[in-house]
Design a protein around this motif. Structure first.
Motif, PDB file in Angstrom:
ATOM      1  N   GLU A   1      29.844  80.670 194.490  1.00 15.74           N
ATOM      2  CA  GLU A   1      29.580  81.315 193.205  1.00 15.74           C
ATOM      3  C   GLU A   1      28.088  81.276 192.870  1.00 15.74           C
ATOM      4  O   GLU A   1      27.539  82.198 192.275  1.00 15.74           O
TER       5      GLU A   1
ATOM      6  N   TRP B   1      25.882  73.433 191.028  1.00 21.35           N
ATOM      7  CA  TRP B   1      26.069  74.696 190.308  1.00 21.35           C
ATOM      8  C   TRP B   1      25.438  74.609 188.917  1.00 21.35           C
ATOM      9  O   TRP B   1      24.712  75.499 188.483  1.00 21.35           O
TER      10      TRP B   1
ATOM     11  N   PRO C   1      28.696  75.493 176.594  1.00 22.38           N
ATOM     12  CA  PRO C   1      30.021  74.993 176.937  1.00 22.38           C
ATOM     13  C   PRO C   1      31.116  75.456 175.979  1.00 22.38           C
ATOM     14  O   PRO C   1      30.878  75.660 174.793  1.00 22.38           O
ATOM     15  N   THR C   2      32.308  75.658 176.518  1.00 20.10           N
ATOM     16  CA  THR C   2      33.490  75.994 175.728  1.00 20.10           C
ATOM     17  C   THR C   2      34.322  74.719 175.608  1.00 20.10           C
ATOM     18  O   THR C   2      34.436  73.985 176.583  1.00 20.10           O
TER      19      THR C   2
ATOM     20  N   GLU D   1      34.193  84.703 187.055  1.00 22.97           N
ATOM     21  CA  GLU D   1      33.072  83.768 187.115  1.00 22.97           C
ATOM     22  C   GLU D   1      33.444  82.476 186.394  1.00 22.97           C
ATOM     23  O   GLU D   1      34.036  82.520 185.318  1.00 22.97           O
ATOM     24  N   PRO D   2      33.141  81.325 186.969  1.00 19.23           N
ATOM     25  CA  PRO D   2      33.498  80.081 186.288  1.00 19.23           C
ATOM     26  C   PRO D   2      32.692  79.879 185.007  1.00 19.23           C
ATOM     27  O   PRO D   2      31.551  80.321 184.916  1.00 19.23           O
ATOM     28  N   GLY D   3      33.306  79.277 184.036  1.00 18.96           N
ATOM     29  CA  GLY D   3      32.605  78.981 182.788  1.00 18.96           C
ATOM     30  C   GLY D   3      32.386  77.489 182.665  1.00 18.96           C
ATOM     31  O   GLY D   3      32.928  76.700 183.436  1.00 18.96           O
ATOM     32  N   LEU D   4      31.575  77.133 181.706  1.00 19.34           N
ATOM     33  CA  LEU D   4      31.298  75.722 181.486  1.00 19.34           C
ATOM     34  C   LEU D   4      32.237  75.239 180.391  1.00 19.34           C
ATOM     35  O   LEU D   4      32.237  75.792 179.304  1.00 19.34           O
ATOM     36  N   VAL D   5      33.080  74.272 180.685  1.00 17.13           N
ATOM     37  CA  VAL D   5      33.987  73.779 179.655  1.00 17.13           C
ATOM     38  C   VAL D   5      33.753  72.301 179.397  1.00 17.13           C
ATOM     39  O   VAL D   5      33.297  71.556 180.256  1.00 17.13           O
TER      40      VAL D   5
END
Lengths: 276, 257
Positions: free
Chosen positions: A48, A160, A268-269, B237-241
């Motif tokens: 990714e 990443w 961030p979520t 797409e990966p998200g930031l959690v």
């Protein structure tokens, strides 16, 4: 810092089977075949981030670690042992870097440094460096300023995130210090028995040793021209057969450099997981 | 039809999410007598007969597991584990995993290069992530090298005492042994039809009740191939959690092998 002679390690030549394995991973006409010890999630995140796995790389060195006598009642660094353990790790790292270089990789992530003791070899320590070599899909070079592949102990997830934050890894930096902690004198023992008090002597010794290891690690990062070090860890170990008053402090981290990014790092979520 | 499986609930859900269903828990074993190959006291060398035997014992257990899965109509095995239990000079190799079947009936495309069900030690979660990432597992590949380390002569021992130095013969020997194990794993994975590479490699070393100068190096990993079906859905797409849990810091200890 003046007295610290950083052991210099030359470029290494690889054993025959290593070269053969690397040739097979490179494949004919760019038909690469990778191996990787990254977990599936790490593997996907590395892709990714715009990278591909080049191959699982390693290096090792079996070292005879001799003996250095510490003065019974002195807090002091055992410089010969410090240099020996540093040199052994550097040899293992240099071989791993050479494998990555031969693979045409830009860097190595997830580097682990292991120390093995084998039952058959008293006072022999085996230092092993392992990691996954990666390269950028777009052909841009991500190598360290030295021209060799970058090295880093960051996981795929951390790598990443580091890139998203606009930093790139430069090298795995390390510093160590083997220290002899003084034995207490009999008089000292009598005066402190039964009292609750700080043992200034011991505090000072361990404090000094840790600081020396950290300072050497920072020095390496400065030489590499890095902006800082992330993910530093300090380990304390006594290696086989050592006097209990001799400890090695080992500091390791990844030096990083900023680079321009087009998009700001994602915010961030918040999620609530249903896992227990 | 009822199924049996040792997968957790979320693993079952994730496997179903990518179009598979569990069929049954498969189990097999092979019992081997681990013989001995003599090696010169003073040489660093591979014990080729023992290497071959240790590989064949593993492959036999896996082969039986695959036959069972195939007989049950499965297209692959996930969450596979291989255990070795030693009893004197004999050892039992046990393989276990959950056989899974493709629901859409296009299971053939998911089998390995020889048309057998795929094998993989990935968990249900990792299997889901891999498939959504555009890859399919092909085969759990092994590479083995059993190596004899030379005994040091007394003269060599005396000259070495007290000195700090590298021991090139030992370094070279063990280095080569590890490389051989990894190279053999690569060859096996490619032969089974893993065209892309191998993920989640674990390089281990151990001894099975042998002389302490004999070490077994094993490399294991899941060979993967890209999914060619153009209609295959891949993840975004990966998200930031930020999880609402206090996770323990899972940093690896550098000095503990």
């Amino acid at each position: 810092m003046a007295e610290w002679q950083r052991p210099q390690v030359q470029r290494q030549t690889l054993p025959q089977h290593a070269s053969e394995r690397i040739q097979r991973m490179r494949g004919p006409q760019g038909q690469r075949f990778f191996t990787s010890d990254l977990s599936v999630k790490e593997f996907l995140l590395v892709r990714e981030a715009g990278f591909e796995c080049a191959g699982f790389v390693m290096g090792s060195s079996i070292y005879h670690v001799g003996y250095q006598r510490g003065d019974y009642s002195q807090n002091q660094e055992l410089g010969v042992l410090t240099q020996a353990l540093y040199q052994a790790r550097e040899l293992a790292m240099a071989r791993m870097e050479e494998e990555a270089h031969e693979l045409g990789a830009d860097g190595v992530i997830g580097v682990r440094l292991r120390v093995n003791r084998h039952a058959w070899g008293e006072s022999l320590l085996e230092f092993v460096a392992l990691g996954t070599a990666i390269y950028a899909r777009d052909g841009r070079s991500w190598r360290a300023p030295s021209g060799m592949p970058f090295t880093s102990d960051l996981s795929g997830q951390d790598f990443w995130m580091l890139l998203k934050s606009g930093h790139r890894p430069v090298s795995l930096v390390m510093g160590n210090c083997v220290y002899h902690v003084a034995h207490q004198t009999l008089g000292g023992w009598f005066s402190s028995v039964g009292k609750n008090q700080e043992m200034g002597n011991f505090t000072q010794a361990l404090y000094d040793a840790r600081e020396l290891a950290m300072e050497r690690m920072q020095y390496e990062a400065q030489i590499d021209g890095a902006a800082g070090v992330v993910g530093t860890e300090i380990y304390e170990t006594t290696h086989g057969g050592w006097d209990s008053h001799v400890i090695e402090f080992f500091a390791v981290g990844t030096s990083v450099l900023p680079f321009p990014v087009t998009s700001p790092p994602p915010s961030p979520t918040l999620v609530m997981t249903v896992n227990e | 039809m009822a199924f049996t499986s040792d997968l957790t609930i979320d693993e079952v859900l994730l496997i179903e999410e990518v179009g598979f269903e569990p069929v049954e828990l498969v189990l097999s074993s092979s019992y081997f007598h681990i013989g001995w190959q003599s090696a010169s006291w003073t040489t660093n060398t591979e014990l080729e007969a023992v290497s071959a035997l240790m590989l064949r014992a593993r492959q036999t257990a896996i082969h039986r597991l695959v036959s069972q899965a195939s007989a049950a109509g499965a297209d692959g095995i996930v969450g596979m584990r291989l255990d070795i239990e030693r009893d004197g000079h004999s050892a039992e190799f046990t393989a276990m995993g959950t056989a899974v079947r493709r629901r859409a009936g296009d299971g053939k495309a998911w089998r390995d290069g020889h048309g057998r069900p795929f094998t993989s030690d990935l968990s249900g979660v990792d299997f889901w992530a891999l498939v959504r990432g555009g890859f399919r597992p092909v085969a759990l590949a092994h590479g083995v090298c059993v190596y004899h380390v030379a005994h040091r002569s007394l003269a060599g021992w005396l000259s070495g005492t007290g000195q700090n130095m590298e021991m090139p013969a030992f370094t070279q020997g063990l280095y080569e042994a590890r490389e051989l194990a990894m190279d053999r794993m690569q060859t096996e994975a490619r032969a089974a039809g893993s065209t892309a590479g191998i993920v989640a490699v674990d390089a281990r070393e151990g001894s099975h009740g042998w002389d302490s100068h004999v070490i077994e190096f094993v490399a294991v990993g899941t060979g993967v191939a890209p999914i060619v079906d153009p209609g295959h859905e891949v993840h975004g797409e990966p998200g930031l959690v930020l999880g609402m849990r206090d996770d323990d810091d899972e940093r690896q200890d550098l000095d503990d092998a």
